[in-house]
Write an enzyme that holds these catalytic residues in place. Structure first.
Site, PDB file in Angstrom:
ATOM      1  N   SER A   8      36.636  36.373  35.035  1.00 32.86           N
ATOM      2  CA  SER A   8      37.628  35.853  34.091  1.00 32.86           C
ATOM      3  C   SER A   8      39.058  36.541  34.597  1.00 32.86           C
ATOM      4  O   SER A   8      39.439  37.611  34.939  1.00 32.86           O
ATOM      5  CB  SER A   8      37.405  36.780  32.683  1.00 32.86           C
ATOM      6  OG  SER A   8      36.210  36.165  32.415  1.00 32.86           O
ATOM      7  N   GLY A  46      35.879  45.989  32.019  1.00 36.02           N
ATOM      8  CA  GLY A  46      37.487  46.104  31.599  1.00 36.02           C
ATOM      9  C   GLY A  46      38.271  44.866  32.149  1.00 36.02           C
ATOM     10  O   GLY A  46      39.298  45.252  31.919  1.00 36.02           O
ATOM     11  N   ASN A  93      36.753  32.742  27.870  1.00 31.75           N
ATOM     12  CA  ASN A  93      35.879  34.064  27.655  1.00 31.75           C
ATOM     13  C   ASN A  93      36.311  34.505  26.314  1.00 31.75           C
ATOM     14  O   ASN A  93      37.266  35.228  26.239  1.00 31.75           O
ATOM     15  CB  ASN A  93      36.122  34.859  28.847  1.00 31.75           C
ATOM     16  CG  ASN A  93      35.090  36.047  28.417  1.00 31.75           C
ATOM     17  OD1 ASN A  93      34.567  36.398  27.443  1.00 31.75           O
ATOM     18  ND2 ASN A  93      35.103  37.063  29.511  1.00 31.75           N
ATOM     19  N   CYS A 136      33.398  38.694  25.687  1.00 29.20           N
ATOM     20  CA  CYS A 136      33.464  40.109  26.310  1.00 29.20           C
ATOM     21  C   CYS A 136      33.265  41.073  25.157  1.00 29.20           C
ATOM     22  O   CYS A 136      33.852  41.099  24.315  1.00 29.20           O
ATOM     23  CB  CYS A 136      34.665  40.362  27.268  1.00 29.20           C
ATOM     24  SG  CYS A 136      34.375  42.107  27.809  1.00 29.20           S
ATOM     25  N   LYS A 195      32.562  30.095  26.371  1.00 28.08           N
ATOM     26  CA  LYS A 195      31.511  31.188  26.467  1.00 28.08           C
ATOM     27  C   LYS A 195      31.261  32.068  25.269  1.00 28.08           C
ATOM     28  O   LYS A 195      32.279  32.771  25.069  1.00 28.08           O
ATOM     29  CB  LYS A 195      31.697  31.985  28.001  1.00 28.08           C
ATOM     30  CG  LYS A 195      30.517  32.868  27.895  1.00 28.08           C
ATOM     31  CD  LYS A 195      30.456  33.263  29.623  1.00 28.08           C
ATOM     32  CE  LYS A 195      29.293  34.290  30.020  1.00 28.08           C
ATOM     33  NZ  LYS A 195      29.264  34.849  31.338  1.00 28.08           N
ATOM     34  N   ILE A 219      24.521  33.286  27.118  1.00 32.16           N
ATOM     35  CA  ILE A 219      25.527  33.808  26.365  1.00 32.16           C
ATOM     36  C   ILE A 219      26.279  34.860  27.394  1.00 32.16           C
ATOM     37  O   ILE A 219      25.816  35.083  28.480  1.00 32.16           O
ATOM     38  CB  ILE A 219      24.324  34.665  25.485  1.00 32.16           C
ATOM     39  CG1 ILE A 219      23.346  35.356  26.385  1.00 32.16           C
ATOM     40  CG2 ILE A 219      23.966  33.750  24.167  1.00 32.16           C
ATOM     41  CD1 ILE A 219      22.300  36.330  25.353  1.00 32.16           C
ATOM     42  N   ASN A 220      27.135  35.543  26.725  1.00 31.24           N
ATOM     43  CA  ASN A 220      27.743  36.611  27.480  1.00 31.24           C
ATOM     44  C   ASN A 220      26.754  37.774  27.243  1.00 31.24           C
ATOM     45  O   ASN A 220      25.634  37.920  26.895  1.00 31.24           O
ATOM     46  CB  ASN A 220      29.438  36.981  26.823  1.00 31.24           C
ATOM     47  CG  ASN A 220      30.167  37.645  27.766  1.00 31.24           C
ATOM     48  OD1 ASN A 220      29.732  38.741  28.561  1.00 31.24           O
ATOM     49  ND2 ASN A 220      31.268  37.344  27.993  1.00 31.24           N
ATOM     50  N   GLY A 275      23.816  35.409  37.504  1.00 31.79           N
ATOM     51  CA  GLY A 275      24.757  36.406  37.736  1.00 31.79           C
ATOM     52  C   GLY A 275      24.144  37.854  38.146  1.00 31.79           C
ATOM     53  O   GLY A 275      23.828  38.047  39.400  1.00 31.79           O
TER      54      GLY A 275
HETATM   55  O1  RRO Z   1      34.960  42.455  32.595  1.00 27.66           O
HETATM   56  C1  RRO Z   1      34.225  42.983  31.918  1.00 27.66           C
HETATM   57  O2  RRO Z   1      33.886  44.158  31.542  1.00 27.66           O
HETATM   58  C2  RRO Z   1      33.133  42.045  31.288  1.00 27.66           C
HETATM   59  C3  RRO Z   1      33.574  40.733  30.783  1.00 27.66           C
HETATM   60 BR1  RRO Z   1      35.471  40.065  30.923  1.00 27.66          BR
HETATM   61  C4  RRO Z   1      32.771  39.873  30.000  1.00 27.66           C
HETATM   62  O3  RRO Z   1      32.977  38.856  29.689  1.00 27.66           O
HETATM   63  N1  RRO Z   1      31.504  40.493  29.821  1.00 27.66           N
HETATM   64  C5  RRO Z   1      31.241  41.767  30.435  1.00 27.66           C
HETATM   65  O4  RRO Z   1      29.930  41.962  29.841  1.00 27.66           O
HETATM   66  N2  RRO Z   1      32.072  42.639  30.988  1.00 27.66           N
END
Ligand code: RRO
Length: 303
Positions: free
Chosen positions: A46, A72, A125, A128, A163, A189-190, A263
């Site tokens: 992202s 983060g 996104n 998160c 997402k 899903i996220n 992933g």
């Molecule tokens: O960077 C993250 O901590 C993070 C993101 Br952007 C996300 O969409 N989902 C996640 O589990 N970690």
């Protein structure tokens, strides 16, 4: 002869696997490795308007059947990503840029920049689970999701994916809001909001305390979400959440996924996972007499 080729919201993929956002998607060289491993498309880490360093360590912890992360949103910022795409050496397959923002208007600005530097589609996104004022704080609100999609659709011609977060009572309502506002596809899903405590110190392990669970542990949650969303919307659903084997990919496609994102399995099995999934899927389709992936999408909904 079974064909693995699919078209998702206008993007042509040689096979239905995609690199999921957040893993190996931050540099041109790692994207290149994923492409060479046989992914049908890639989704970047992202990217936001400004560079961001992310949370303090530890940012990832391994648990039974998965990982809990709180990275983060570390990223170089969208303007600094052009060079990375150049280093990927002419992507050759669709590149979807995952983007985050703090307001619906900012989503449109980042999306426009993403398309200008070469994104074939953007994935908003809004999911998160541990980010402040972005991510799920936007994505748990039907109105904000709708506004983010609408403002982005007004600014870019490229397909807009959204997402979604599983950390809600009704994910299908969110998918419907995204569709009503013009989204071309949803990804589900996220990660699932989670936490790990070190019993020796009695303290949370992650620097951010809270994180997101990914991997096989969340696969049945993802399958349920995709099944519900498939019944609620007409736009394609892209499945994500614990896909590790070709059997998992088949299960997601049967639940309604037009394509699948991989992933966490890369951390467990390496990049070979893309070929294992596509070889297994092709073999399954051949044995069952399916000519194309579309013939399997959503078959678990049939009476
Ligand atoms: O960077 C993250 O901590 C993070 C993101 Br952007 C996300 O969409 N989902 C996640 O589990 N970690």
């Amino acid at each position: 002869m079974a064909s693995l080729a699919v078209e998702v919201a206008g993007l042509k993929l040689a096979n239905p696997t995609m690199l999921a956002a957040g893993i190996l998607g931050m540099s041109g060289l790692t994207l290149k490795r994923v492409i060479e491993a046989g992914a049908g498309a890639v989704v970047t880490k992202s990217l936001g308007l400004k560079p961001r360093s992310g949370y303090s360590n530890p940012t990832v912890v391994q648990v039974e059947s998965g990982l809990v992360n709180a990275m983060g949103l570390p990223n170089p910022g969208i303007d600094n990503f052009t060079q990375e795409l150049r280093e990927a050496g002419g992507i050759g397959i669709p590149v979807i840029m995952s983007i985050y923002a703090f307001t619906p208007q900012e989503f449109a600005v980042v999306a426009e920049k993403a398309v200008r530097i070469g994104a074939d589609a953007v994935e908003l996104n809004v999911s998160c689970p541990h980010a402040e004022k972005t991510g799920a704080e936007i994505g748990q609100n039907l109105k904000l999701v709708g506004e983010a999609v609408k403002t982005t659709k007004r600014r870019v011609k490229a397909p807009v994916f959204v997402k979604l977060t599983p950390n809600v009572a009704d994910i299908a309502e969110l998918a419907k809001a995204a569709e009503r506002s013009g989204a071309d596809a949803v990804t589900a899903i996220n990660t699932v909001k989670a936490m790990v405590i070190d019993i020796e110190t009695g303290r949370p392990v992650l620097g951010n305390k809270m994180g997101g669970l990914s991997g096989p542990a969340i696969k049945p949650i993802a399958v349920r979400c995709i099944y519900e969303i498939y019944e609620a919307v007409k736009i394609p659903v892209i499945g994500c959440g614990g896909i590790t084997t070709w059997r998992d990919a088949v299960e997601f496609i049967q639940a309604g996924a037009a394509a699948v994102q991989i992933g966490t399995a890369i951390a467990a099995k390496g990049l070979h996972v893309f070929k294992q999934v596509t070889d297994g899927l092709e073999n399954f389709m051949g044995l069952k007499g399916f000519g194309g992936v579309e013939e399997i999408v959503g078959i678990s909904h049939r009476d």
